[in-house]
Write an enzyme that holds these catalytic residues in place. Sequence first.
Site, PDB file in Angstrom:
ATOM      1  N   ASN A 129       2.242  -5.161  -3.243  1.00 47.64           N
ATOM      2  CA  ASN A 129       0.873  -5.478  -3.100  1.00 47.64           C
ATOM      3  C   ASN A 129      -0.129  -3.919  -2.685  1.00 47.64           C
ATOM      4  O   ASN A 129       0.630  -3.268  -1.844  1.00 47.64           O
ATOM      5  CB  ASN A 129       0.313  -6.300  -1.613  1.00 47.64           C
ATOM      6  N   GLU A 141       0.780  -1.203   0.071  1.00 48.05           N
ATOM      7  CA  GLU A 141       0.072   0.006  -0.031  1.00 48.05           C
ATOM      8  C   GLU A 141       0.864   1.263   0.113  1.00 48.05           C
ATOM      9  O   GLU A 141       0.501   2.193   0.657  1.00 48.05           O
ATOM     10  CB  GLU A 141      -0.957   0.053   1.117  1.00 48.05           C
ATOM     11  N   HIS A 192     -10.329  -6.121  -2.290  1.00 48.08           N
ATOM     12  CA  HIS A 192     -11.408  -5.918  -1.082  1.00 48.08           C
ATOM     13  C   HIS A 192     -12.680  -5.080  -1.888  1.00 48.08           C
ATOM     14  O   HIS A 192     -12.254  -3.782  -1.780  1.00 48.08           O
ATOM     15  CB  HIS A 192     -10.953  -5.192  -0.232  1.00 48.08           C
ATOM     16  N   ASP A 219     -12.100 -10.305  -0.853  1.00 42.24           N
ATOM     17  CA  ASP A 219     -13.445 -10.440  -0.118  1.00 42.24           C
ATOM     18  C   ASP A 219     -14.546  -9.820  -1.012  1.00 42.24           C
ATOM     19  O   ASP A 219     -14.249  -8.718  -1.532  1.00 42.24           O
ATOM     20  CB  ASP A 219     -13.436 -10.216   1.308  1.00 42.24           C
ATOM     21  N   GLU A 225      -6.019 -10.437  -1.673  1.00 35.34           N
ATOM     22  CA  GLU A 225      -6.960 -10.463  -0.260  1.00 35.34           C
ATOM     23  C   GLU A 225      -8.360 -10.191  -0.660  1.00 35.34           C
ATOM     24  O   GLU A 225      -8.833  -9.588  -0.211  1.00 35.34           O
ATOM     25  CB  GLU A 225      -6.735  -9.145   0.526  1.00 35.34           C
TER      26      GLU A 225
HETATM   27  C1  XIL Z   1      -5.948  -6.348   8.355  1.00 37.09           C
HETATM   28  C2  XIL Z   1      -6.301  -7.435   8.850  1.00 37.09           C
HETATM   29  O1  XIL Z   1      -7.266  -8.388   8.387  1.00 37.09           O
HETATM   30  C3  XIL Z   1      -6.638  -7.236  10.481  1.00 37.09           C
HETATM   31  O2  XIL Z   1      -6.799  -8.372  11.247  1.00 37.09           O
HETATM   32  C4  XIL Z   1      -5.732  -6.479  11.032  1.00 37.09           C
HETATM   33  O3  XIL Z   1      -5.999  -5.960  12.183  1.00 37.09           O
HETATM   34  C5  XIL Z   1      -5.410  -5.260  10.139  1.00 37.09           C
HETATM   35  O4  XIL Z   1      -5.055  -5.661   8.744  1.00 37.09           O
HETATM   36  N1  XIL Z   1      -4.931  -4.679   3.523  1.00 37.09           N
HETATM   37  C6  XIL Z   1      -3.975  -5.459   3.985  1.00 37.09           C
HETATM   38  C7  XIL Z   1      -4.142  -6.378   5.403  1.00 37.09           C
HETATM   39  O5  XIL Z   1      -2.678  -5.461   3.289  1.00 37.09           O
HETATM   40  O6  XIL Z   1      -2.785  -6.555   5.779  1.00 37.09           O
HETATM   41  C8  XIL Z   1      -4.912  -5.873   5.931  1.00 37.09           C
HETATM   42  O7  XIL Z   1      -5.491  -6.937   7.248  1.00 37.09           O
HETATM   43  C9  XIL Z   1      -6.337  -5.563   5.232  1.00 37.09           C
HETATM   44  C10 XIL Z   1      -6.191  -4.415   4.273  1.00 37.09           C
END
Ligand code: XIL
Length: 384
Positions: free
Chosen positions: A236, A194, A271, A303, A301
């Site tokens: 990422n 990020e 996401h 969802d 990641e």
């Molecule tokens: C999130 C986890 O799901 C949580 O449990 C934690 O508290 C914070 O991080 N982008 C990412 C992940 O790269 O590492 C994040 O994960 C969600 C957003």
Amino acid sequence: MGRVLRDPPGRRIPRRPTRSVLLGMTSGLLVLGVALSACGGGGGGFEPTPVPTPAPTPVPGPLYTDVAPLRDAAAQAGRLVGAAVTSSGLASDATYAGAAGRHFNYLTAEWEMKWDPIQKSPGVFDFSGGDRIVEFAESRGMRVKGHALVWHGATPKWVEALSPPELRIAFEDHIRTVAGHYRRRVYAWDVVNEAIDDSQPGLRSTVFSRGLGPDYVAEAFRLARKADPEAELVYNDYGGEGLNRKSNDVYALVKDLKQRGLVDGVGLQMHISAASLPAVADIQANIQRLADLGLQVNISEMDVRVKDVAGDAATKLARQRQVYRDVVAACVAVPRCEAITLWGFTDAHSWIDSTFGADDPLLFDEQYRAKPAFFGVEDAFLRR
Ligand code: XIL
């Protein structure tokens, strides 16, 4: 209610009441409503109060043990299928561990390999959580993706207080130590997470960009390569899944890093909301242009939120199935799109609830029954 699996402090998520409990409550209230109205409530004769018809509840899907392992479908497509997990879930909940072990062949630590949990105090490394996840994966022939060496979102307070020269030392030490510890045990690393800004071109202003200058991204990759020369090194990010300013910036960043031999792959977090996702054709075009640079691509990641989809529960879940199918199919269509990782796998445990509000974003419901979304992913792997 009661059991919690979340590791990070302050982020413990209690189990939500299950849908059957909620349904039980709803039907209980309806029965009460009918009974009260049948009593007449005041001597004026029998006047039935209209009782709202409940929305049809989707038929629960088969239990996770009664559906074919998703990883077999993924293997048929030559893809890895992964999930983010917590070591406490794997250790304390046999169903959670069973479902993770049955359906996935690629695990990511949802929290435990980030800087904050792994080096909470300067120079004190705690690999216990990450190691447990790696051991679970190795004992089942699964691969592991390390996540994430450099992320402003999981950086301990002490790092933010360092002077620039101290920060450089801590940065080098962290990457060397953590990537060195997991050398040969992780297949890939999210090296920088990020780094691109959301609202303006270029890098986000973080403790790293301010203290180390913009070349910190390349520097992180150089250090990671030295510490673990065999790992696939990944950049990422989120919000750059389709074609837009942010994905153009990610493209420019990784193109430059690739030309310098520093990066091997890109993670598109994915996401997304089923009510407002990027056009799937754009997602595929974006995957394709990254692959054309010679990079591996991960959907890293995924969802899919459904709260804002209009309609009843069955409609939301059907739409979610379609979105999962289409996005995974976009990956399967591009040979270098090698892995699809979900950010969790059961709606009983998702970061979405605490970040975006209660939702049902994953492939299994809270009782580990396969949702329509599960079959959407399976369809995409089997090219249906
Ligand atoms: C999130 C986890 O799901 C949580 O449990 C934690 O508290 C914070 O991080 N982008 C990412 C992940 O790269 O590492 C994040 O994960 C969600 C957003």
